[in-house]
Structure formats: C-alpha cells, structure tokens
Design a protein around this motif. Structure first.
Motif, mmCIF file in Angstrom:
data_model
loop_
_atom_site.group_PDB
_atom_site.id
_atom_site.type_symbol
_atom_site.label_atom_id
_atom_site.label_comp_id
_atom_site.label_asym_id
_atom_site.label_seq_id
_atom_site.Cartn_x
_atom_site.Cartn_y
_atom_site.Cartn_z
ATOM 1 N N ALA A 53 30.715 -3.496 -3.977
ATOM 2 C CA ALA A 53 30.590 -3.283 -5.417
ATOM 3 C C ALA A 53 29.397 -4.041 -5.985
ATOM 4 N N VAL A 54 29.232 -5.293 -5.554
ATOM 5 C CA VAL A 54 28.099 -6.092 -6.027
ATOM 6 C C VAL A 54 26.784 -5.468 -5.578
ATOM 7 N N GLY A 55 26.727 -5.036 -4.321
ATOM 8 C CA GLY A 55 25.514 -4.406 -3.814
ATOM 9 C C GLY A 55 25.182 -3.116 -4.532
ATOM 10 N N THR A 56 26.202 -2.302 -4.832
ATOM 11 C CA THR A 56 25.969 -1.051 -5.551
ATOM 12 C C THR A 56 25.422 -1.322 -6.948
ATOM 13 N N LEU A 57 26.045 -2.270 -7.644
ATOM 14 C CA LEU A 57 25.585 -2.615 -8.985
ATOM 15 C C LEU A 57 24.154 -3.137 -8.960
ATOM 16 N N GLY A 58 23.883 -4.065 -8.043
ATOM 17 C CA GLY A 58 22.550 -4.652 -7.969
ATOM 18 C C GLY A 58 21.486 -3.645 -7.591
ATOM 19 N N ALA A 59 21.780 -2.768 -6.633
ATOM 20 C CA ALA A 59 20.784 -1.781 -6.185
ATOM 21 C C ALA A 59 20.425 -0.813 -7.307
ATOM 22 N N PHE A 60 21.409 -0.332 -8.031
ATOM 23 C CA PHE A 60 21.121 0.634 -9.090
ATOM 24 C C PHE A 60 20.444 -0.026 -10.290
ATOM 25 N N VAL A 61 20.865 -1.238 -10.631
ATOM 26 C CA VAL A 61 20.204 -1.942 -11.742
ATOM 27 C C VAL A 61 18.755 -2.242 -11.398
ATOM 28 N N ALA A 62 18.512 -2.726 -10.182
ATOM 29 C CA ALA A 62 17.146 -3.035 -9.758
ATOM 30 C C ALA A 62 16.281 -1.783 -9.757
ATOM 31 N N PHE A 63 16.852 -0.653 -9.304
ATOM 32 C CA PHE A 63 16.056 0.572 -9.264
ATOM 33 C C PHE A 63 15.770 1.114 -10.659
ATOM 34 N N LEU A 64 16.776 1.099 -11.529
ATOM 35 C CA LEU A 64 16.567 1.648 -12.861
ATOM 36 C C LEU A 64 15.491 0.886 -13.620
ATOM 37 N N ALA A 89 5.964 5.695 -8.320
ATOM 38 C CA ALA A 89 7.010 6.136 -9.247
ATOM 39 C C ALA A 89 7.945 7.139 -8.586
ATOM 40 N N MET A 90 9.235 6.958 -8.808
ATOM 41 C CA MET A 90 10.261 7.870 -8.305
ATOM 42 C C MET A 90 11.418 7.879 -9.291
ATOM 43 N N GLY A 91 12.170 8.968 -9.267
ATOM 44 C CA GLY A 91 13.355 9.078 -10.100
ATOM 45 C C GLY A 91 14.614 9.089 -9.260
ATOM 46 N N LEU A 92 15.743 8.912 -9.909
ATOM 47 C CA LEU A 92 17.012 8.855 -9.192
ATOM 48 C C LEU A 92 17.344 10.167 -8.508
ATOM 49 N N ALA A 131 0.821 -1.214 0.000
ATOM 50 C CA ALA A 131 0.000 0.000 0.000
ATOM 51 C C ALA A 131 0.854 1.262 0.000
ATOM 52 N N ASP A 132 1.912 1.288 0.780
ATOM 53 C CA ASP A 132 2.771 2.470 0.885
ATOM 54 C C ASP A 132 4.099 2.278 0.172
ATOM 55 N N ALA A 133 4.144 1.361 -0.786
ATOM 56 C CA ALA A 133 5.401 1.042 -1.461
ATOM 57 C C ALA A 133 5.848 2.188 -2.355
ATOM 58 N N THR A 134 7.155 2.280 -2.499
ATOM 59 C CA THR A 134 7.758 3.232 -3.432
ATOM 60 C C THR A 134 8.672 2.463 -4.376
ATOM 61 N N ALA A 135 9.127 3.142 -5.394
ATOM 62 C CA ALA A 135 10.039 2.487 -6.334
ATOM 63 C C ALA A 135 11.307 2.015 -5.626
ATOM 64 N N VAL A 136 11.728 2.753 -4.603
ATOM 65 C CA VAL A 136 12.933 2.363 -3.859
ATOM 66 C C VAL A 136 12.680 1.099 -3.045
ATOM 67 N N SER A 137 11.607 1.082 -2.267
ATOM 68 C CA SER A 137 11.330 -0.084 -1.422
ATOM 69 C C SER A 137 11.066 -1.331 -2.266
ATOM 70 N N LEU A 138 10.415 -1.164 -3.405
ATOM 71 C CA LEU A 138 10.163 -2.306 -4.287
ATOM 72 C C LEU A 138 11.467 -2.809 -4.901
ATOM 73 N N SER A 139 12.307 -1.901 -5.349
ATOM 74 C CA SER A 139 13.570 -2.296 -5.988
ATOM 75 C C SER A 139 14.515 -2.980 -5.017
ATOM 76 N N LEU A 140 14.465 -2.579 -3.745
ATOM 77 C CA LEU A 140 15.365 -3.155 -2.736
ATOM 78 C C LEU A 140 14.719 -4.308 -1.980
#
Length: 279
Positions: free
Chosen positions: A140-151, A163-166, A77-86
């Motif tokens: 490094a793996v976490g950074t790559l995965g977090a940004f790919v998942a969010f994009l 919906a949210m932007g970077l 219900a209160d999800a955002t693009a960030v919480s969904l991606s992570l």
C-alpha cells in the motif's frame, strides 16, 4: 424408628467460560495490532514513503534543469517520467526492508516471541501472518508513493522528451510493478528476521543481497555477468518496473517469477528454522 433423609443439592454451575480458538483471522488481527503499536512502524513507513516521493521529484527537477540549461547528465539521457519518478525506489526498499526485519527479529531480541508462540503453538501461522500483514502494508505504501511521485514528477517534466502520461503504454504496469517489488522486499525482510533472529544480522544480509552483491558481480568477467546478474534479487526486481528492456535484462513477467522465487526461498528458510529450532 424414623429415617432421616439428607438431600444433597448439586452445586449450581457457574458462568460458562468462553471457548477461545486460534484462528487465522485472530492471528492476523494480533499481528496487525502489534505492527501499529510500535512507534518505529510509523516512522520507518513515513521515511520509506518520503524517500520514494522526494528522490523521484528531485530526479525530475534535475532533469528539467538539465534540459533547460543544455547540460544534461549522461545518466539522464534516456530518462522517462517513469524512471525519474521511481528513482527513489532503491532508497525506499532499504527503509521498508529494514522495518520488515525489525517486525520479526525485534520480537526475538525482546523475548516477546515466547508469548507469541505460546498463544499460537503451531508457530507457522505466526510467520505467515507477519509476512502477509507487513507485505500488504508495504504494498500500500509503495503504491501510494509510486503514483504520487509519478503524478508530480510527470508535471515537472511536462513539455520535455521525458514527458509521459498515466495512460501511456507500460506506465501503469511499471508503477504497480514498483509497488509490488517494495511489498515483496518487506516480506523478504520479515523472513530474514525470522531466519536469523538478529536485527543486525537480518539487516546485513538484506543490504548485501540488494546492494552489495550486484556490485561484486560486476567485477566478474562479462560472460559470467550476463548469466548471473539478471537473476540477482535487485536486478530481477528492477525488471519488474523497468519501462524498457534489452537482452541483458529479464522481462517483467520473468523478473516477477525470479523475485517470487527468492521471496519463497527466504520464507522457506524462516519456516524451517521456526519449526525445527527452539526460541
């Protein structure tokens, strides 16, 4: 009478042996080479990256379908693009933490630790190097995965309330916070492996600290939960990358400090046993 004088020639010196010194850079290079020489490293890091990205995209797709059908789950219900991606962070932390345990405890199970400490008699540089190398790799793996998942995830939920932007407030901090959290989980895994010197024991303690203990604390009275729960490793770590906070959670800075304290405690225990106990 003649005197014969024997001339004794001094033996010519052979080629000088190069002087090898144990330096921090060489210990780091050694641990880097050992890490990437194992097939399990490639497999487990790939799994951690896959969990982080795949579960994030699955959560975003589920949210999108729920919005479209009008039957959105309460959990979203209160999800955002960030919480969904992570969403896959909890799954990725297990893969990366377990690999951290294997990095150190695996050497004890094979007996290779004897050769390692024979080459580095001071011992502690081995622990610091293992933790630094693996921590940076998981970061490094976490950074790559977090940004790919969010994009990709933000593209899926585009046009929805989530919906949210970077460039939105808090997004970059949350993504970097998740990556840092995974990096520190990897360091804790290496520390537990060195402390317990058992793959099974290290994995058991890691899973208990990150997943089982928070569930047990939820059985306590509410007043106790409010005092204990925010300072547990998993909850403090989650506050590092949560986009919103309330009175029951720590701020991102406080969460980082608490999680750093847990990491330092694990490393201190590993260092003490490494120095005080035989291998």
């Amino acid at each position: 009478m003649s005197t014969l004088t024997a001339t004794v020639e001094a033996p010519s010196p052979g080629p000088a042996r190069p002087a090898y010194r144990v330096t921090g850079r060489r210990v780091l290079s050694s641990e880097w080479a050992k890490l990437w020489s194992l097939r399990s490293t490639w497999i487990t890091l790939s799994l951690g990256l896959l969990f982080l990205v795949a579960f994030g995209l699955i959560a975003a797709s589920r949210y999108k379908s729920g919005i479209g059908s009008g039957h959105l789950d309460r959990d979203f219900a209160d999800a955002t693009a960030v919480s969904l991606s992570l969403f896959g962070t909890n799954f990725a932390q297990l893969a990366l933490g377990v690999l951290g345990v294997l990095v150190t405890a695996g050497e004890y199970s094979t007996g290779m630790i004897r050769s390692t400490l024979a080459a580095v008699p001071r011992r502690l540089p081995v622990l610091w190097s293992k933790a630094a190398v693996f921590g940076l790799v998981t970061l490094a793996v976490g950074t790559l995965g977090a940004f790919v998942a969010f994009l990709f995830g933000s593209g899926i939920v585009s046009g929805t309330p989530a919906a949210m932007g970077l460039t939105d407030a808090g997004v970059l901090r949350s993504l970097l916070g998740a990556a840092l959290y995974l990096g520190l989980v990897g360091v804790i895994g290496t520390a537990l492996g060195a402390l317990l010197r058992s793959v099974a024991g290290g994995i058991s303690v890691l899973v208990a600290a990150l997943m089982l203990i928070p569930g047990l604390v939820s059985l306590l009275p509410s007043s106790w939960q409010d005092d204990i729960s925010p300072y547990l490793p998993s909850n403090a770590g989650e506050s590092m990358f949560a986009l919103t906070h309330d009175t029951t959670t720590l701020s991102p800075t406080a969460g980082l400090l608490v999680f750093l304290a847990w990491t330092a405690l694990a490393l201190a225990g590993a260092a003490y046993r490494l120095v005080r106990s035989d291998v």
